[in-house]
Design a protein around this motif. Structure first.
Motif, PDB file in Angstrom:
ATOM      1  N   CYS A  49     -10.944   8.479   1.086  1.00 46.54           N
ATOM      2  CA  CYS A  49     -11.147   7.096   1.509  1.00 46.54           C
ATOM      3  C   CYS A  49     -11.962   7.160   2.799  1.00 46.54           C
ATOM      4  O   CYS A  49     -11.845   8.109   3.570  1.00 46.54           O
ATOM      5  CB  CYS A  49      -9.808   6.391   1.759  1.00 46.54           C
ATOM      6  SG  CYS A  49      -8.861   6.134   0.246  1.00 46.54           S
ATOM      7  N   CYS A  55      -9.664   1.075   0.365  1.00 50.12           N
ATOM      8  CA  CYS A  55      -9.328   2.350  -0.273  1.00 50.12           C
ATOM      9  C   CYS A  55      -8.737   2.094  -1.652  1.00 50.12           C
ATOM     10  O   CYS A  55      -7.752   1.365  -1.798  1.00 50.12           O
ATOM     11  CB  CYS A  55      -8.326   3.123   0.593  1.00 50.12           C
ATOM     12  SG  CYS A  55      -7.885   4.738  -0.089  1.00 50.12           S
ATOM     13  N   ARG A  70       4.345   4.641  -7.552  1.00 51.07           N
ATOM     14  CA  ARG A  70       3.797   4.300  -6.244  1.00 51.07           C
ATOM     15  C   ARG A  70       3.285   5.551  -5.557  1.00 51.07           C
ATOM     16  O   ARG A  70       3.781   6.650  -5.792  1.00 51.07           O
ATOM     17  CB  ARG A  70       4.859   3.644  -5.351  1.00 51.07           C
ATOM     18  CG  ARG A  70       5.344   2.289  -5.860  1.00 51.07           C
ATOM     19  CD  ARG A  70       4.207   1.261  -5.786  1.00 51.07           C
ATOM     20  NE  ARG A  70       4.584  -0.035  -6.272  1.00 51.07           N
ATOM     21  CZ  ARG A  70       4.318  -0.493  -7.498  1.00 51.07           C
ATOM     22  NH1 ARG A  70       3.702   0.267  -8.375  1.00 51.07           N
ATOM     23  NH2 ARG A  70       4.663  -1.704  -7.860  1.00 51.07           N
ATOM     24  N   GLY A  88      -1.592  -1.446   4.508  1.00 55.14           N
ATOM     25  CA  GLY A  88      -0.252  -1.388   3.926  1.00 55.14           C
ATOM     26  C   GLY A  88       0.603  -0.280   4.486  1.00 55.14           C
ATOM     27  O   GLY A  88       1.536   0.164   3.829  1.00 55.14           O
ATOM     28  N   VAL A  92       0.852   2.100  -1.256  1.00 52.14           N
ATOM     29  CA  VAL A  92      -0.057   1.502  -2.234  1.00 52.14           C
ATOM     30  C   VAL A  92       0.317   0.042  -2.477  1.00 52.14           C
ATOM     31  O   VAL A  92       1.487  -0.325  -2.486  1.00 52.14           O
ATOM     32  CB  VAL A  92      -0.057   2.337  -3.538  1.00 52.14           C
ATOM     33  CG1 VAL A  92       1.226   2.173  -4.312  1.00 52.14           C
ATOM     34  CG2 VAL A  92      -1.239   1.982  -4.408  1.00 52.14           C
ATOM     35  N   GLN A  93      -0.696  -0.819  -2.659  1.00 54.87           N
ATOM     36  CA  GLN A  93      -0.491  -2.244  -2.878  1.00 54.87           C
ATOM     37  C   GLN A  93      -0.630  -2.642  -4.343  1.00 54.87           C
ATOM     38  O   GLN A  93      -0.056  -3.623  -4.769  1.00 54.87           O
ATOM     39  CB  GLN A  93      -1.503  -3.045  -2.046  1.00 54.87           C
ATOM     40  CG  GLN A  93      -1.429  -2.774  -0.565  1.00 54.87           C
ATOM     41  CD  GLN A  93      -0.113  -3.239   0.031  1.00 54.87           C
ATOM     42  OE1 GLN A  93       0.295  -4.363  -0.166  1.00 54.87           O
ATOM     43  NE2 GLN A  93       0.540  -2.358   0.759  1.00 54.87           N
ATOM     44  N   SER A 103      -4.622   1.094  -5.497  1.00 52.44           N
ATOM     45  CA  SER A 103      -5.404   0.393  -4.488  1.00 52.44           C
ATOM     46  C   SER A 103      -4.516   0.057  -3.299  1.00 52.44           C
ATOM     47  O   SER A 103      -3.340  -0.247  -3.465  1.00 52.44           O
ATOM     48  CB  SER A 103      -5.983  -0.897  -5.081  1.00 52.44           C
ATOM     49  OG  SER A 103      -6.540  -1.693  -4.062  1.00 52.44           O
ATOM     50  N   TRP A 104      -5.110   0.100  -2.128  1.00 49.49           N
ATOM     51  CA  TRP A 104      -4.405  -0.263  -0.905  1.00 49.49           C
ATOM     52  C   TRP A 104      -4.814  -1.654  -0.434  1.00 49.49           C
ATOM     53  O   TRP A 104      -4.700  -1.986   0.726  1.00 49.49           O
ATOM     54  CB  TRP A 104      -4.645   0.805   0.169  1.00 49.49           C
ATOM     55  CG  TRP A 104      -3.728   1.964  -0.036  1.00 49.49           C
ATOM     56  CD1 TRP A 104      -2.532   2.169   0.592  1.00 49.49           C
ATOM     57  CD2 TRP A 104      -3.883   3.032  -0.944  1.00 49.49           C
ATOM     58  NE1 TRP A 104      -1.943   3.311   0.109  1.00 49.49           N
ATOM     59  CE2 TRP A 104      -2.752   3.867  -0.841  1.00 49.49           C
ATOM     60  CE3 TRP A 104      -4.861   3.376  -1.874  1.00 49.49           C
ATOM     61  CZ2 TRP A 104      -2.572   5.001  -1.602  1.00 49.49           C
ATOM     62  CZ3 TRP A 104      -4.689   4.513  -2.632  1.00 49.49           C
ATOM     63  CH2 TRP A 104      -3.552   5.317  -2.492  1.00 49.49           C
TER      64      TRP A 104
END
Length: 120
Positions: A49, A55, A70, A88, A92-93, A103-104
Motif C-alpha cells: 500500500c 489501500c 478479516r 481503520g 480491514v473495512q 479494502s481499508w
C-alpha cells in the motif's frame, strides 16, 4: 498451541500405541482420513500500500475463505497496537470475493512507510 500451518487438506495418520511408541513419523503408517485446515496458503503473502493513497488488494489465496474473514495490518500479529494513521486503525473495512479481496475504505493511508505484518 495455535495451529499456524497453511490452509489445505492433509492426511490424518494413526499409530497404534503399544507396542509402537509413536515417537517418530514412521510409526504413523495407517491412513485414518483427511484433515481440512481453513486458512491462507501460503502463509506469507506480501502486498504493498502507498502512503497518501487508499489501500485495497485482492488475490489473497487460501482454503475455505469467507466474507466473514478479516485482516489487520499490525507491527506484530497477535499483539495490541494499531498502526498510527492507517485507515481503520489497520483493521480491514470491506471483504469481497469470498474472502480474497480486502479494502481499508476510502480514507487515504498516511502511516509512515515501513514493513508491517498482514494478520488474520
Amino acid at each position: 498451541a495455535a495451529v499456524t500451518g497453511p490452509g489445505g487438506t492433509y492426511r490424518l495418520c494413526w499409530c497404534a500405541g503399544v507396542p509402537f511408541h509413536c515417537s517418530s513419523t514412521e510409526s504413523f503408517a495407517t491412513d485414518a482420513g483427511s484433515f481440512h485446515l481453513v486458512g491462507i496458503s501460503p502463509l506469507v503473502q506480501s502486498r504493498t500500500c502507498i502512503s497518501g493513497q487508499t489501500c485495497a488488494f485482492s488475490d489473497i489465496v487460501g482454503e475455505g475463505q469467507t466474507l466473514d474473514d478479516r485482516l489487520a495490518i499490525l507491527d506484530t500479529c497477535g499483539s495490541e497496537g494499531a498502526i498510527p494513521r492507517f485507515a481503520g486503525f489497520g483493521m480491514v473495512q470491506s471483504v469481497q470475493s469470498s474472502g480474497a479481496a480486502f479494502s481499508w475504505g476510502s480514507a487515504a493511508v498516511t502511516a509512515a512507510g515501513g514493513t508491517y505484518q498482514l494478520c488474520l
